[in-house]
Write a protein that holds these residues in place. Structure first.
Motif, PDB file in Angstrom:
ATOM      1  N   VAL A 291       0.857  -1.227  -0.022  1.00  0.00           N
ATOM      2  CA  VAL A 291      -0.045   0.169   0.131  1.00  0.00           C
ATOM      3  C   VAL A 291       0.898   1.233   0.054  1.00  0.00           C
ATOM      4  N   SER A 292       0.340   2.317  -0.350  1.00  0.00           N
ATOM      5  CA  SER A 292       1.155   3.563  -0.477  1.00  0.00           C
ATOM      6  C   SER A 292       1.581   4.113   0.853  1.00  0.00           C
ATOM      7  N   ARG A 293       2.633   4.984   0.937  1.00  0.00           N
ATOM      8  CA  ARG A 293       3.212   5.515   2.135  1.00  0.00           C
ATOM      9  C   ARG A 293       2.030   6.377   2.756  1.00  0.00           C
ATOM     10  N   TYR A 294       1.338   7.104   1.899  1.00  0.00           N
ATOM     11  CA  TYR A 294       0.050   7.846   2.546  1.00  0.00           C
ATOM     12  C   TYR A 294      -0.959   6.927   3.564  1.00  0.00           C
ATOM     13  N   THR A 295      -1.133   5.769   2.868  1.00  0.00           N
ATOM     14  CA  THR A 295      -2.138   4.743   3.415  1.00  0.00           C
ATOM     15  C   THR A 295      -1.552   4.225   4.734  1.00  0.00           C
ATOM     16  N   ILE A 296      -0.082   3.972   4.908  1.00  0.00           N
ATOM     17  CA  ILE A 296       0.562   3.566   5.775  1.00  0.00           C
ATOM     18  C   ILE A 296       0.485   4.428   7.125  1.00  0.00           C
ATOM     19  N   ALA A 297       1.006   5.815   6.896  1.00  0.00           N
ATOM     20  CA  ALA A 297       1.101   6.757   7.688  1.00  0.00           C
ATOM     21  C   ALA A 297      -0.370   7.057   8.410  1.00  0.00           C
ATOM     22  N   LYS A 298      -1.543   6.995   7.379  1.00  0.00           N
ATOM     23  CA  LYS A 298      -2.839   7.091   8.096  1.00  0.00           C
ATOM     24  C   LYS A 298      -3.284   6.149   8.888  1.00  0.00           C
ATOM     25  N   VAL A 299      -2.947   4.754   8.601  1.00  0.00           N
ATOM     26  CA  VAL A 299      -3.273   3.585   9.231  1.00  0.00           C
ATOM     27  C   VAL A 299      -2.486   3.551  10.559  1.00  0.00           C
ATOM     28  N   VAL A 300      -1.284   3.914  10.718  1.00  0.00           N
ATOM     29  CA  VAL A 300      -0.489   3.917  11.823  1.00  0.00           C
ATOM     30  C   VAL A 300      -0.956   4.900  13.002  1.00  0.00           C
ATOM     31  N   GLY A 301      -1.364   6.200  12.333  1.00  0.00           N
ATOM     32  CA  GLY A 301      -2.052   7.338  13.109  1.00  0.00           C
ATOM     33  C   GLY A 301      -3.498   6.729  13.716  1.00  0.00           C
ATOM     34  N   GLU A 302      -4.287   6.099  12.995  1.00  0.00           N
ATOM     35  CA  GLU A 302      -5.615   5.743  13.510  1.00  0.00           C
ATOM     36  C   GLU A 302      -5.249   4.689  14.452  1.00  0.00           C
ATOM     37  N   VAL A 303      -4.439   3.709  14.247  1.00  0.00           N
ATOM     38  CA  VAL A 303      -4.180   2.719  15.127  1.00  0.00           C
ATOM     39  C   VAL A 303      -3.772   3.358  16.588  1.00  0.00           C
ATOM     40  N   CYS A 304      -2.791   4.211  16.479  1.00  0.00           N
ATOM     41  CA  CYS A 304      -2.187   4.900  17.756  1.00  0.00           C
ATOM     42  C   CYS A 304      -2.990   5.465  18.456  1.00  0.00           C
ATOM     43  N   GLU A 305      -3.949   6.371  17.747  1.00  0.00           N
ATOM     44  CA  GLU A 305      -5.158   7.098  18.715  1.00  0.00           C
ATOM     45  C   GLU A 305      -5.940   5.961  19.196  1.00  0.00           C
ATOM     46  N   ALA A 306      -6.403   4.965  18.581  1.00  0.00           N
ATOM     47  CA  ALA A 306      -7.384   4.014  19.146  1.00  0.00           C
ATOM     48  C   ALA A 306      -6.730   3.240  20.480  1.00  0.00           C
ATOM     49  N   VAL A 307      -5.292   3.127  20.249  1.00  0.00           N
ATOM     50  CA  VAL A 307      -4.719   2.306  21.512  1.00  0.00           C
ATOM     51  C   VAL A 307      -4.806   3.343  22.774  1.00  0.00           C
TER      52      VAL A 307
END
Length: 458
Positions: free
Chosen positions: A187-203
């Motif tokens: 997946v694109s770097r934009y998608t990775i950055a978005k996923v990492v941010g969302e998972v961190c906020e959920a944690v």
């Protein structure tokens, strides 16, 4: 003339001073030979250890490469199957609805991920890739699934929760660049950055309040009991310390984030319990702040001065009422709820208490070592907005607590690798010059006398 006769002849006919010099010369020759042999043996052992370390590193690099290939296979296989099933549905059904219909079948994303990753990954692969066991990974998925699945994102295709968590843990644990994660997860770097941010906020929103909280009740009693059993100091509830997280130079107020070791950082202040878990965090102070400055601007200090940090659980020791307290280095102020070592050790009681305090203070260092060893992203400069940085660091601390509390194994070579990559940390600042309260000194003196008597002092 045989050897014995020659020795007798030499002893009878040579002058005494020459005989003595000969004996000393032989002794010196033997001593020199022993020293040379010892140095040669030490050199051989060092070379042997160096070769063993290099061999172990080569084996680890090879196994990690294979683990990365297997992870890439599992992710791509899962994505391909999901994509083909999404295409086969009618055009009027969205991808999210398609995944919802699959949720009650054996081909749902989570089941598919489990079946593929189970065959592709060994236990070593799990620990090296995600820094936790499979059971902990599954626990996180169960806890975060409702929040992550409820996020209305604009991604081109639906990504299972398991893959999103895998992306985040890989980013936190392996500290690799986004282009590497891009090749693995497809997946694109934009998608990775978005996923990492969302998972961190959920944690941080779901799990941090559960796993990082001031100890109360039975947990507090068990913590103080564990500290006393290990270090012979009563009423100790935690050890406070700091860790500097490297950042890229911010656009504004750059000088404030430039620490004494010559690099930009923000300060993580944390309190650690006897099990190397964090129960309070303060993240985001500029790198040029001293330990006492970070403390004085934190909620922890506000709670301590108000008397709301710990419950009123006191204990009479030597006729003095000892409250629940924390322990810090000399860079912190001496307070009734925050003890520090003696700066002047004029009495044997002071030296004895400092020894015990020094051992207890190592708990904080050990916790930080395990934190940065498991989540090596903290060893490199974090290129993210300063407003998101506290969430990123708090995620690492929360996951650290989860892994520690669940007994996930910690690999010793993580510490070796962390020691090689870590930037030199700023040392503890000068001793805080705040005037200590008389009550604080009385509490510390009582602790010193108690520890001194417990260890055989008169």
């Amino acid at each position: 003339m045989d050897t014995l006769e020659f020795q007798n002849y030499a002893g009878n006919h040579l002058p005494d001073d020459e005989v003595t010099r000969g004996e000393h010369g032989a002794a010196e020759l033997c001593a020199g030979t022993v020293v040379l042999c010892s140095l040669y043996y030490i050199r051989l052992m060092k070379e042997r250890r160096r070769r063993q370390v290099e061999q172990r590193r080569r084996v680890l690099r090879f196994r990690r490469t294979k683990a990365r290939e297997r992870l890439r296979f599992a992710v791509l296989w899962t994505s391909r199957v999901l994509s083909s099933r999404a295409v086969s549905t009618t055009t009027s059904v969205t991808i999210k609805e398609s995944l919802g219909r699959q949720s009650d079948s054996n081909g749902c994303p989570s089941t598919l991920w489990d079946s593929v990753i189970e065959k592709a990954f060994t236990n070593f692969d799990w620990l090296e890739s995600f820094r936790m066991t499979k059971s902990t990974f599954a626990y996180l998925c169960d806890q975060l699934r409702p929040t992550i699945e409820g996020i209305d994102n604009d991604m081109p295709s639906a990504i299972p929760v398991e893959v999103r968590l895998a992306m985040t843990l890989w980013r936190l644990g392996c500290s690799c660049e986004y282009r590497t994660i891009e090749r693995i997860f497809g997946v694109s770097r934009y998608t990775i950055a978005k996923v990492v941010g969302e998972v961190c906020e959920a944690v941080v929103s779901i799990l941090t309040p559960k796993f990082i909280t001031v100890p109360r009740g039975e947990i507090l009693q068990n913590t103080m009991k564990a500290f006393e059993q290990r270090f012979s100091v009563p009423q100790l509830a935690g050890v406070i310390g700091t860790f500097h997280v490297a950042i890229c130079p911010p656009g504004e107020l750059t000088g404030q984030y430039f620490n004494t070791k010559g690099w930009h950082s923000v300060v993580l202040q944390a309190v650690v319990d006897s099990d190397h878990c964090f129960w309070d965090l303060n993240i985001g102070s500029p790198g040029n702040s001293s330990d006492s400055q970070v403390l004085l601007t934190s909620e922890l200090y506000e709670w301590g001065t108000e008397g709301s940090l710990f419950p009123n659980v006191t204990r009479y020791v030597g006729g003095v009422e000892i409250p629940v307290y924390m322990l810090g280095s000399r860079s912190y102020p001496l307070l009734p709820w925050l003890m520090t070592p003696f700066s002047e050790q004029s009495l044997p009681e002071h030296s004895e208490l400092n020894k015990h305090f020094s051992s207890a203070l190592s708990t904080s260092k050990e916790a930080y070592d395990r934190l940065k060893g498991r989540w090596s992203c903290l060893l490199k400069r974090i290129n993210s907005d300063l407003s998101f940085l506290p969430i990123f660091v708090a995620t690492c601390c929360t996951l650290h607590n989860i892994c520690e509390s669940r007994g996930d194994p910690f690999q010793e070579h993580w510490l070796e690798e962390a020691a090689e990559e870590e930037l030199e940390q700023p040392s503890d600042g000068e001793e805080e010059e705040m005037e200590p309260e008389p009550m604080s000194e009385e509490i510390r003196d009582t602790l010193a006398n108690t520890v001194w008597k417990q260890n055989g002092g008169l």
